[in-house]
Design an enzyme around this catalytic site. Sequence first.
Site: not given
Length: 576
Positions: A326, A355, A422
């Site tokens: 992340d 990410e 998201d």
Amino acid sequence: MLRSSIYHRPKNNFAYAYDEETLHIRLQAQKGDLQDVTLIHGDPYIWENGEWIYSTSSMKLVGSDDLFDYWQAIICPPHARLRYGFICNDGKESLTYTERGFFEDVPTHCHYYFAFPFLNKIDVFSPPSWVKDTVWYQIFPERFGNGNPKLNPTNTLSWGETPTQSSFFGGDFEGVINHLDHLIELGINGIYFTPIFKAMTNHKYDTIDYFEIDPHFGDKETFKRLVDECHKRDIKIMLDAVFNHSGYYFEPFQDVIKYGESSKYKDWFHIAKFPLNPGNQLSYRTFSFEPTMPKLNTENKDVQNYLLEVAEYWIREFDIDGWRLDVANEVDHHFWRLFRNRVKAIKPDAYILGEIWHDAMPWLQGDQFDAVMNYRFTNAAIDFFAKKQTTVEQFQNELVHVLQSYPQHVNEVAFNLLGSHDTARILTVCEEDTNRLKLLYLFQLSFTGTPCIYYGDEIGMTGGDDPLCRKCMEWDENKQDLELFHFVQKLISLRQQSPAFSKGEFSFHAINESLVSYRKTLGDEELLIIINPTNRSLKVKFPTSFADSIDLWTNKHVSNDLMLNENEFVIMRKMK
């Protein structure tokens, strides 16, 4: 010839080792400027009668975007060394492009040329081979299935109610285990879980303890059983590592709050001054400006050791197959190099996914990540198929640019998603037009890389941005779009039936300005996929080499008078 547009660097996506024997060499030039390019190449130590001995190979035009053409040659240097340059011809003049610039005559000394000094095995970027054959399914554990109501948090809502950003529905590991047959039926062989470690929120990106399962999801014994059940079904497991920041209630941060400058953990975080002030004027760095997510100092040795032990622990004790990282771009490169070394030491074929929402070449040189979440693919596909905001030419230009931004073996394991926790649900982005979504799935599942489906998208779930994109999974078949499910299921099965469909070399093949058409080639199998994304019927003139070919989708012969209605497609297959 526009010399200023011709570009090459002997590294990254322009010159790289594809495997232990093969080099890929690329050249960039202004679109339409060059008629042909020839690669000059030779071993720097082979000379005869005082002259350097070199060979020439024609370079292939492998793609074009709105500004540039991209030429490529594939070379297997017999002695693992190479000096090379480019003979560029625009039809009016021919110039040799080298490390020292342009020359009208071909330089005869190898020192003028670009160098790939040695093809060292240890430097070859080698992502896990299994990823190319994987279709991922992203699960937000709190919303997939409630298999053990005894674990429900306080004030758990009834399954299927409208979510808020703070609501809980009792999703857990038992709920996932109970529904593995759904994934098998769809054709899934990889699960990406958003965070599962102990945290306060429903999304779990605010970690309290990296070594403990969140009690609302289950315990370590249940998680081990989940991993084992998945592995029995040949399903890989990838967990979410939130190493950029912790949660507010992470014990070391609580120690800092309590003891201030006297805390032994004060250097675990980026603290400007004491006392801490989690208000409008933060005195410590965070993810974004979120006071409950203090940024970890990954340059600190103790933090490094703690997080690296976390990475090893879940592989060593539970045999997970990969880590999704992340906010990976905000963590220092040095830490990620340490991370890769530790992870690959205990599981060499573990998949490391970062990410990153922008150009990620600095992280994809073989010393950090295997791949990144391919949001540039996502945005291009959604803008064209879902939102209808771009033309066929613009769509193709962007995807060529994406492909040419990275080496081929990086593209082969890129994580191609259409939606996630998201983003708004992809069907909602498509204005609830399933025809648009079907074409998106066709393109996603036939494009270079490893595709990922967000839970529920395969049955037509809808919802805007967070929290509506995080609704509970719909398990009532009467409320599922089963026709869409079977459409996606069939596409996934084609990836298993046709090597070219899933892993073939990708290239656009222009037919007309309204159709999206591209080739997929692997070995003796060649596909020509033609998509009509318009609202009108179009007659298709395809290459004569595909005459009497079979449509892989319908298993019927393709008519020479092919007509594609709106939102129709054909997957033409021939064997060489």
